[in-house]
Design a protein around this motif. Sequence first.
Motif, mmCIF file in Angstrom:
data_model
loop_
_atom_site.group_PDB
_atom_site.id
_atom_site.type_symbol
_atom_site.label_atom_id
_atom_site.label_comp_id
_atom_site.label_asym_id
_atom_site.label_seq_id
_atom_site.Cartn_x
_atom_site.Cartn_y
_atom_site.Cartn_z
ATOM 1 N N ASP A 150 0.837 -1.199 0.000
ATOM 2 C CA ASP A 150 0.000 0.000 0.000
ATOM 3 C C ASP A 150 0.870 1.247 0.000
ATOM 4 O O ASP A 150 1.855 1.324 0.740
ATOM 5 C CB ASP A 150 -0.906 0.023 1.235
ATOM 6 N N SER A 151 0.471 2.224 -0.805
ATOM 7 C CA SER A 151 1.252 3.459 -0.934
ATOM 8 C C SER A 151 0.499 4.655 -0.376
ATOM 9 O O SER A 151 -0.722 4.641 -0.250
ATOM 10 C CB SER A 151 1.585 3.711 -2.409
ATOM 11 N N HIS A 152 1.253 5.705 -0.086
ATOM 12 C CA HIS A 152 0.685 6.946 0.403
ATOM 13 C C HIS A 152 -0.034 7.681 -0.732
ATOM 14 O O HIS A 152 0.286 7.503 -1.906
ATOM 15 C CB HIS A 152 1.785 7.842 0.973
ATOM 16 N N ASN A 322 6.864 3.235 -1.016
ATOM 17 C CA ASN A 322 5.783 3.301 -1.997
ATOM 18 C C ASN A 322 6.128 2.516 -3.256
ATOM 19 O O ASN A 322 6.934 2.944 -4.072
ATOM 20 C CB ASN A 322 5.504 4.768 -2.337
ATOM 21 N N ASN A 325 -0.018 0.005 -4.890
ATOM 22 C CA ASN A 325 -1.080 0.532 -4.031
ATOM 23 C C ASN A 325 -2.299 -0.371 -4.206
ATOM 24 O O ASN A 325 -3.363 0.058 -4.643
ATOM 25 C CB ASN A 325 -1.417 1.977 -4.383
ATOM 26 N N SER A 429 -3.877 -0.071 -9.593
ATOM 27 C CA SER A 429 -3.440 -0.336 -8.212
ATOM 28 C C SER A 429 -1.981 0.058 -8.019
ATOM 29 O O SER A 429 -1.186 -0.699 -7.467
ATOM 30 C CB SER A 429 -3.632 -1.813 -7.890
ATOM 31 N N TYR A 431 -0.768 3.986 -8.128
ATOM 32 C CA TYR A 431 -0.403 5.338 -7.678
ATOM 33 C C TYR A 431 -1.537 6.010 -6.909
ATOM 34 O O TYR A 431 -1.463 6.171 -5.704
ATOM 35 C CB TYR A 431 0.024 6.181 -8.886
ATOM 36 N N HIS A 433 -5.883 6.846 -5.952
ATOM 37 C CA HIS A 433 -7.017 6.084 -5.434
ATOM 38 C C HIS A 433 -8.336 6.460 -6.101
ATOM 39 O O HIS A 433 -9.406 6.171 -5.550
ATOM 40 C CB HIS A 433 -7.139 6.317 -3.923
#
Length: 668
Positions: A150-152, A322, A325, A429, A431, A433
Amino acid sequence: MKQKVNSSCPLNCWDSCGFEVTVENGKVIKVDGDKEHPITQGKICGRGRMLETKTNSNERLTVPLKKVNGHFEEISWNQALNEIAEKMSDIKKSYGPSAVLHSHDYANNGLLKNLDKRFFNCYGGATHLVGSICWGSGIEAQTWDFGSSDSHAPDDILHSRNIVIWGRNVARTNMHLFQKLQEAKKQGATITVIDPIYNATAKISDQYISVKPGMDGLLAIGIMKYIIRENKEDKSFIENYTVGYTDLLELVNQFTIEEICLKAEVTLTEIEYLASIYINGPTSTFLGLGMQRYANGGNTIRLIDALVAISGNVGVQGGGANFGNIQVGKSFNKDVLTLSAKKTESRTFTMMQQAEGILDSMDPSIQMIIVTCGNPIVQVPDSNKMIKAFQSVETVVVIDHFLTDTAEMADYVLPTTTVFEEEDIYYASMYHHYVNYGDKLVEPPGEAKSDLWIWTQLAERLGFGDAFSYSRDEFLKMGIEHLESDGITLEKLKEEKRLPLPVNHTPWNDRKFSTPSGKFEFTSELGYEKGFEGKPHYLFPSESGHTNPALANQYPYQLLSIHPLRSNHSQHYVLIEAMQSVKIEVSEDIAIEKQLAEGDKVRIHNNRGELTGSVKIMKRAHPKTVNVDEGLWHKFGGSVNLLTPDSVSDNGQGSTLYDCLVGLEKVD
């Protein structure tokens, strides 16, 4: 009359851009960026703009084709579907459903592209592919460490004091992150780029560090060693929220700083600088895909994750390791779309070794291959083995827009629609959301049909048509109806064109990880459960002077295969004449050693294959480095995958494309 409509890019890419598409007299005439999109804000790349050219191309397939006596003949949809369904029915009765291989890739990020799985599950199961050529090692590695990859959120980078771009040329592959980098730099953040090739992203950095290809994990060990030696590790995080730290210390103590500098080909000053960047955070790290495409690929990502963890940059604004995501993709109810409970049997091949799986398959052997969303003869490693494998199978069916190298090997080729000729919702999935909506804007050329129409017709002929007796809207609602409480409905998405998915913008900020222990795992329980070494350890690339000196002596140069600038993988080469030749990029030391000038012809080769092309000299690339952009069709000179290995990475889920040595010779 011209009409401008908001739509979406379907390509397998970090950015998942919003489009503004101009339609006139039933034809797409222009593709621009959607200026109101919260993330992409009207800017799109050349790959996205090429979708207008792709949709209108005279090279498009418009009728079903059948190969008869080595040549394609046009046939009706009814004949094509009847014959394919009859063959599938006979195969299932004689061999079982897993005698059919479904070779699927990720050319399109539409939600309804998951309905191919619904079809094969209702068929009874099939042989399907697991792992990923592109990013499988890294996703698996972060799943071992954090419980997920999972990325910010994109805007979180503005909280970063320091930003490390490690092995990702965001200027080429993630243009909206590149914009955020520029914004963060104006606010005072430092940018450091670690990469074997000095690229466009490195040009805006405060510091560029060139690392020997495949040695990124060793560099991470060196940075951790320095941080620990200086007593600057985040002791509170380590003691309260991690397991296996003593195992990490044991690994770090196996190497001296001098040894690390020598083998990773970096300086002590560079290690000291990187250590200072990480301990004076918050520091965000953006990881690229290339460095996990080695035999040690999973290890590499795990070691960088460990560095981010011990330096106090996990679960904090402006931090993060990161990579993917995948919390975005998990937002959809794919189970209800795919009906996995319907299958009665199943078998898997890794995506990387599907050729070996085909050739070695027994009980049952592969009798039919159906290819969707991919061009595996070009894109899968060790092309010569792939060609041999496809030639060995009695029936090959390809669904595509063009007569690709894979389609040319098929017995049946079925023409399908492009993004503007069908309705779907799109996401990536990787960068940001946001989920985007794309309506059907124009009619397809000739007799081209959507994938969903093809699966529905085949399902009816095979006796499970009821599983496909739904409209596109009904299928879309199946995938997102559970999101209604988050304010996401199909009606609202159609109206607003893009909506944010309910994801955590600062992953792990509650210090609750999705691992078996509930903590960050330096030593992975899941790794052990899957039969691998769960403790942190270091592996050298399998094709290197450290592991195979004789091979490195025979083939002294490291071959990379980065993404092309104007094509999403192999999709657009047929549309751009200037790209239809082999270009071999070499570092300056190779050019000097071999007395090469721009445009000279060279041959690169190893024990898997060879490729001949024209020289381009890379400025400030790491010594002994060669690059050939991936995706070029064989009919235009040959894919780089003629040379790449089809072995599987250390955690079983990724490719080893970059773990590849070659020789190079000038051609008179």
